[in-house]
Design a protein around this motif. Structure first.
Motif, PDB file in Angstrom:
ATOM      1  N   ARG A 163      48.733  52.017  36.010  1.00  0.00           N
ATOM      2  CA  ARG A 163      48.767  50.653  35.470  1.00  0.00           C
ATOM      3  C   ARG A 163      49.309  50.666  34.039  1.00  0.00           C
ATOM      4  O   ARG A 163      50.024  49.747  33.623  1.00  0.00           O
TER       5      ARG A 163
ATOM      6  N   GLU B 183      37.145  55.438  37.601  1.00  0.00           N
ATOM      7  CA  GLU B 183      37.727  54.118  37.803  1.00  0.00           C
ATOM      8  C   GLU B 183      36.728  52.980  37.605  1.00  0.00           C
ATOM      9  O   GLU B 183      37.059  51.993  36.961  1.00  0.00           O
TER      10      GLU B 183
ATOM     11  N   ASP C 138      47.478  45.569  43.488  1.00  0.00           N
ATOM     12  CA  ASP C 138      47.167  44.220  43.015  1.00  0.00           C
ATOM     13  C   ASP C 138      48.059  43.825  41.849  1.00  0.00           C
ATOM     14  O   ASP C 138      48.535  42.691  41.768  1.00  0.00           O
ATOM     15  N   VAL C 139      48.271  44.780  40.941  1.00  0.00           N
ATOM     16  CA  VAL C 139      49.153  44.506  39.806  1.00  0.00           C
ATOM     17  C   VAL C 139      50.560  44.195  40.304  1.00  0.00           C
ATOM     18  O   VAL C 139      51.217  43.245  39.858  1.00  0.00           O
TER      19      VAL C 139
ATOM     20  N   VAL D 267      38.150  47.790  39.788  1.00  0.00           N
ATOM     21  CA  VAL D 267      39.477  47.819  40.385  1.00  0.00           C
ATOM     22  C   VAL D 267      40.068  46.415  40.362  1.00  0.00           C
ATOM     23  O   VAL D 267      39.427  45.453  40.775  1.00  0.00           O
ATOM     24  N   GLY D 268      41.268  46.335  39.852  1.00  0.00           N
ATOM     25  CA  GLY D 268      41.935  45.040  39.838  1.00  0.00           C
ATOM     26  C   GLY D 268      41.425  44.120  38.752  1.00  0.00           C
ATOM     27  O   GLY D 268      41.822  42.962  38.681  1.00  0.00           O
TER      28      GLY D 268
ATOM     29  N   GLY E 240      43.983  48.778  43.086  1.00  0.00           N
ATOM     30  CA  GLY E 240      44.175  48.250  41.738  1.00  0.00           C
ATOM     31  C   GLY E 240      45.646  48.187  41.354  1.00  0.00           C
ATOM     32  O   GLY E 240      46.102  47.231  40.730  1.00  0.00           O
TER      33      GLY E 240
ATOM     34  N   GLU F 261      40.985  55.191  46.943  1.00  0.00           N
ATOM     35  CA  GLU F 261      40.210  54.098  46.337  1.00  0.00           C
ATOM     36  C   GLU F 261      40.883  53.541  45.079  1.00  0.00           C
ATOM     37  O   GLU F 261      40.447  52.522  44.545  1.00  0.00           O
ATOM     38  N   LEU F 262      41.925  54.222  44.583  1.00  0.00           N
ATOM     39  CA  LEU F 262      42.589  53.742  43.367  1.00  0.00           C
ATOM     40  C   LEU F 262      43.860  52.957  43.683  1.00  0.00           C
ATOM     41  O   LEU F 262      44.467  52.363  42.805  1.00  0.00           O
TER      42      LEU F 262
ATOM     43  N   MET G 206      43.191  41.097  36.682  1.00  0.00           N
ATOM     44  CA  MET G 206      44.211  40.439  37.481  1.00  0.00           C
ATOM     45  C   MET G 206      44.124  38.935  37.285  1.00  0.00           C
ATOM     46  O   MET G 206      45.104  38.251  37.068  1.00  0.00           O
TER      47      MET G 206
ATOM     48  N   GLY H  46      44.843  55.831  38.813  1.00  0.00           N
ATOM     49  CA  GLY H  46      45.113  54.404  38.957  1.00  0.00           C
ATOM     50  C   GLY H  46      45.322  53.737  37.613  1.00  0.00           C
ATOM     51  O   GLY H  46      46.210  52.902  37.437  1.00  0.00           O
ATOM     52  N   GLN H  47      44.486  54.152  36.645  1.00  0.00           N
ATOM     53  CA  GLN H  47      44.640  53.591  35.298  1.00  0.00           C
ATOM     54  C   GLN H  47      45.961  54.037  34.690  1.00  0.00           C
ATOM     55  O   GLN H  47      46.668  53.256  34.058  1.00  0.00           O
TER      56      GLN H  47
END
Lengths: 256, 263
Positions: free
Chosen positions: B166, A243, B199-200, A248-249, B196, B192-193, A252, B162-163
């Motif tokens: 997304r 990741e 947030d999206v 992360v994020g 992200g 931890e993922l 955005m 997480g990717q």
């Protein structure tokens, strides 16, 4: 012992028949095997689609076809089509038995390949179809673009195996009496044995089959192993720690 | 329902006091799998621009209800309207309806044999009939928004969970849907993922004014982002209300006991 060696491993007999086996025989064996596999793949893919249909009247004919052609010994199917059709004056391939042989072995292949494809397609997680449908793609589009390509990948080893089987089954064509020029491996060996009363020609044909099928089998196994070991990580064992490549994020702010 | 939504502080696209045509209307939805009744008469309304969270224990029917909205699981009985159109009627063009409703799955359901980019372009080309160039431009723009443009050519298998999620969100958004459905979108992710992805989703709810129905176990997300929360229990909506109020002051014992277990 001398008799045994002479009967099966007469080097003169083997060398005598080998050029014909490698030239005419191997070529025709591969033609019959390849074309019948091609027919089997096409018909098998269609049949597999029917086998997984939700409507019973689509499923039933495919099921019956597969049951019949898997249930019959190959030699019976080859006889019915190769001897039966021409003697009933149905001659789509004229007098040459090659076409009938390819048709017969192709139809048998189709039954087995249909089952191979069916299991491959059904091994694709149902979420793939759901994802396609949720995007507005039709059932058929999702099947053809998303599900079937993954299903085929899952069964490539089994398909290669089916090709090996087709190579061996092509020998049944000898039943139909082939003319010089269209003889396959086994028929050449059998004719040579009939003249010489020496079985070494069978051994020679066997060696040619084995020289072709054994490396192919191992190639398939290696490919299969590589597919398994190199299998992409699933949800359960996804690579953790990748990741941070993209914070992360990230994006955005850019995306907002 | 409209009344309760107004209590919330978050701005939203609404036409003053005029009644707004609901984005989604569920009327007495029942769903059975064999002899098991999963939904027992659920009615709910989602107005355009609203974010509604469905919470409840597993087996309460929240995922099934979500999957009814785009008819991935057609209800056994009941009526569903999407922007006024009755989609549970016979002869409805389901593909057209579904192409306006995005769905994000718990296990992402990306197409593993296609790159991230192709995952997005396939429906754009097949359903929206875009040219390759047009589809790829839009796909890249969506990947940019979820921060993954640089990974456009990667296969899902080489992306983290997480990717992948997304990318899945980008795939749905590229269709420019009116409504987005999220089915436990972060439940399969390592802790931890999760952020992200949330947030999206948060960005989508607040900045884009997307109509969203979110099945989630993330109570903080429900509290901070959603306008309303529906608490499902045993196939019915047991309690509903503005997010902060419902989560801070549950009225039913069932919601109280549920919240005491998850918070």
């Amino acid at each position: 012992m001398g008799d045994f060696l002479h009967s099966f491993f007469d080097i003169h007999q083997i060398l005598h028949v080998l050029p014909t086996l490698l030239g005419e025989g191997l070529r025709n064996t591969l033609i019959i095997a390849s074309l019948s596999l091609l027919l089997g793949l096409t018909a098998g893919l269609l049949l597999s689609m029917l086998l997984i249909a939700t409507r019973w009247w689509l499923r039933a004919p495919a099921r019956i076809y597969v049951d019949i052609f898997r249930g019959l010994p190959a030699i019976v199917t080859v006889s019915i089509i190769g001897i039966g059709l021409p003697s009933a004056d149905i001659r789509p391939f004229g007098e040459s038995p090659m076409g009938y042989a390819i048709l017969a072995i192709g139809l048998i292949n189709a039954a087995y390949i249909a089952e191979i494809f069916r299991s491959g397609i059904q091994s694709v997680p149902v979420g793939q179809m759901e994802a396609g449908r949720s995007l507005g793609m039709s059932h058929l589009t999702t099947l053809m673009l998303i599900v079937v390509p993954q299903g085929i990948r899952n069964v490539l080893p089994a398909l290669a195996n089916q090709f090996i089987i087709a190579v061996k089954e092509s020998s049944l064509v000898y039943l139909l009496g082939l003319a010089v020029g269209e003889r396959e491996l086994y028929f050449i060996a059998q004719q040579a044995q009939a003249v010489s009363y020496n079985s070494s020609s069978f051994v020679a044909a066997g060696l040619v089959y084995i020289a072709f099928t054994v490396p192919l089998t191992h190639l398939v196994n290696r490919f299969d192993r590589r597919m398994r070991e190199g299998k992409r990580p699933t949800v359960a064992d996804e690579p953790v720690g990748k990741e941070p490549l993209t914070p992360v994020g990230a994006g955005m702010e850019a995306g907002a | 329902m409209e009344q309760t939504a107004i209590d919330d502080a978050k701005p939203r696209q609404r036409g003053g006091d005029r009644p707004v045509e609901p984005a989604v209307e569920l009327l007495d939805i029942c769903k059975s799998f064999g002899k098991v009744d999963v939904l027992k008469g659920v009615s709910a309304t989602v107005v355009p621009g609203e974010t509604v969270c469905l919470i409840g224990a597993s087996g309460s029917g929240k995922s099934t209800l979500l999957r009814c909205i785009n008819l991935l699981s057609p209800p056994t009985s009941g009526t569903i309207r999407v922007h006024g159109q009755v989609i549970t009627a016979p002869k409805v063009d389901l593909n057209a309806v579904r192409s306006r409703i995005g769905m994000v799955f718990q296990h992402f359901n990306l197409f593993p044999h296609k790159s991230a980019l192709d995952n997005i372009t396939v429906a754009l080309r097949r359903v929206r009939r875009m040219s390759r160039q047009e589809a790829e431009e839009r796909a890249l723009a969506q990947l940019e928004k979820v921060g993954l443009r640089s990974l456009a050519s990667s296969r899902p298998g080489s992306l983290s969970g997480g990717q992948q999620q997304r990318v899945a969100i980008a795939r749905s958004l590229a269709m420019e849907p009116d409504i987005m459905l999220f089915d436990e979108a972060t439940s399969a992710l390592d802790p931890e993922l999760v952020k992200g992805v949330l947030d999206v989703m948060r960005d989508l709810a607040t900045s884009s004014g997307m109509t969203m129905v979110v099945v989630t176990h993330e109570m903080n997300f429900a509290r901070e982002v959603s306008d309303r929360v529906l608490f499902m229990d045993s196939g019915v909506i047991a309690e509903e209300g503005p997010a902060r109020q419902l989560l801070a002051d549950p009225q039913t014992p069932r919601l109280r006991s549920f919240l005491s277990q998850v918070l």
